[in-house]
Design a protein around this motif. Structure first.
Motif, PDB file in Angstrom:
ATOM      1  N   HIS A   1      54.625  20.931  -2.734  1.00  0.00           N
ATOM      2  CA  HIS A   1      54.308  20.102  -1.571  1.00  0.00           C
ATOM      3  C   HIS A   1      54.749  18.672  -1.873  1.00  0.00           C
ATOM      4  O   HIS A   1      54.391  18.113  -2.904  1.00  0.00           O
ATOM      5  CB  HIS A   1      52.805  20.131  -1.283  1.00  0.00           C
ATOM      6  N   ASN A   2      55.502  18.115  -0.962  1.00  0.00           N
ATOM      7  CA  ASN A   2      56.009  16.757  -1.112  1.00  0.00           C
ATOM      8  C   ASN A   2      54.846  15.775  -1.031  1.00  0.00           C
ATOM      9  O   ASN A   2      54.042  15.825  -0.106  1.00  0.00           O
ATOM     10  CB  ASN A   2      57.032  16.498  -0.003  1.00  0.00           C
ATOM     11  N   LEU A   3      54.734  14.868  -1.996  1.00  0.00           N
ATOM     12  CA  LEU A   3      53.639  13.901  -2.014  1.00  0.00           C
ATOM     13  C   LEU A   3      53.949  12.634  -1.217  1.00  0.00           C
ATOM     14  O   LEU A   3      53.119  11.728  -1.144  1.00  0.00           O
ATOM     15  CB  LEU A   3      53.289  13.519  -3.454  1.00  0.00           C
ATOM     16  N   SER A   4      55.131  12.566  -0.638  1.00  0.00           N
ATOM     17  CA  SER A   4      55.505  11.388   0.147  1.00  0.00           C
ATOM     18  C   SER A   4      56.074  11.834   1.488  1.00  0.00           C
ATOM     19  O   SER A   4      56.198  13.022   1.754  1.00  0.00           O
ATOM     20  CB  SER A   4      56.541  10.551  -0.602  1.00  0.00           C
ATOM     21  N   ASP A   5      56.436  10.887   2.298  1.00  0.00           N
ATOM     22  CA  ASP A   5      57.047  11.201   3.587  1.00  0.00           C
ATOM     23  C   ASP A   5      58.564  11.301   3.498  1.00  0.00           C
ATOM     24  O   ASP A   5      59.231  11.488   4.504  1.00  0.00           O
ATOM     25  CB  ASP A   5      56.688  10.117   4.622  1.00  0.00           C
ATOM     26  N   MET A   6      59.110  11.179   2.302  1.00  0.00           N
ATOM     27  CA  MET A   6      60.565  11.231   2.138  1.00  0.00           C
ATOM     28  C   MET A   6      61.077  12.655   2.306  1.00  0.00           C
ATOM     29  O   MET A   6      60.449  13.597   1.820  1.00  0.00           O
ATOM     30  CB  MET A   6      60.961  10.782   0.731  1.00  0.00           C
ATOM     31  N   PRO A   7      62.228  12.798   2.931  1.00  0.00           N
ATOM     32  CA  PRO A   7      62.848  14.126   2.969  1.00  0.00           C
ATOM     33  C   PRO A   7      63.444  14.439   1.596  1.00  0.00           C
ATOM     34  O   PRO A   7      63.811  13.519   0.847  1.00  0.00           O
ATOM     35  CB  PRO A   7      63.951  13.977   4.019  1.00  0.00           C
TER      36      PRO A   7
END
Length: 111
Positions: A37-43
């Motif tokens: 799961h990505n911990l930031s909003d970055m793609p």
């Protein structure tokens, strides 16, 4: 439609496309663990642009290490205190325990 509106529209469309693409592809340089799961909003494509990124998973360090060992044949694996590092042509992948989760950090090459 003015130039600024067109640019913003194209950016949003390309971001949406990046988010729906398979994260594992990631331009072939640093694959992202599929259960992460990505911990930031970055793609995920931000890594290709040179931006470091961290993801996490509830899978064990051993499970994540096994996946990277099988899926990064062009990388060199080293075990270091507190984690595992894969040095790849596109940068480094570091796997380590963080609380009850496993985190994977992607640090792209600078050149």
């Amino acid at each position: 439609m003015n130039y600024k509106t067109v640019c913003i529209s194209l950016f949003l469309a390309s971001t949406a496309t990046c988010l729906t693409a398979s994260a594992q592809q990631l331009d072939g340089k640093l694959p992202i663990y599929p259960n992460a799961h990505n911990l930031s909003d970055m793609p995920p494509s931000a890594i290709s642009a040179g931006v470091p990124m961290v993801v996490d998973t509830s899978d064990s360090v051993e499970t994540v290490d096994g996946w990277y060992s099988s899926n990064t044949k062009s990388c060199t694996r080293t075990a270091q205190s507190g984690g595992i590092k894969f040095q790849c042509p596109g940068g480094s992948i570091m796997i380590y325990a963080h609380g009850a989760k496993t985190q994977v950090a992607f640090v792209p090459s600078l050149f």
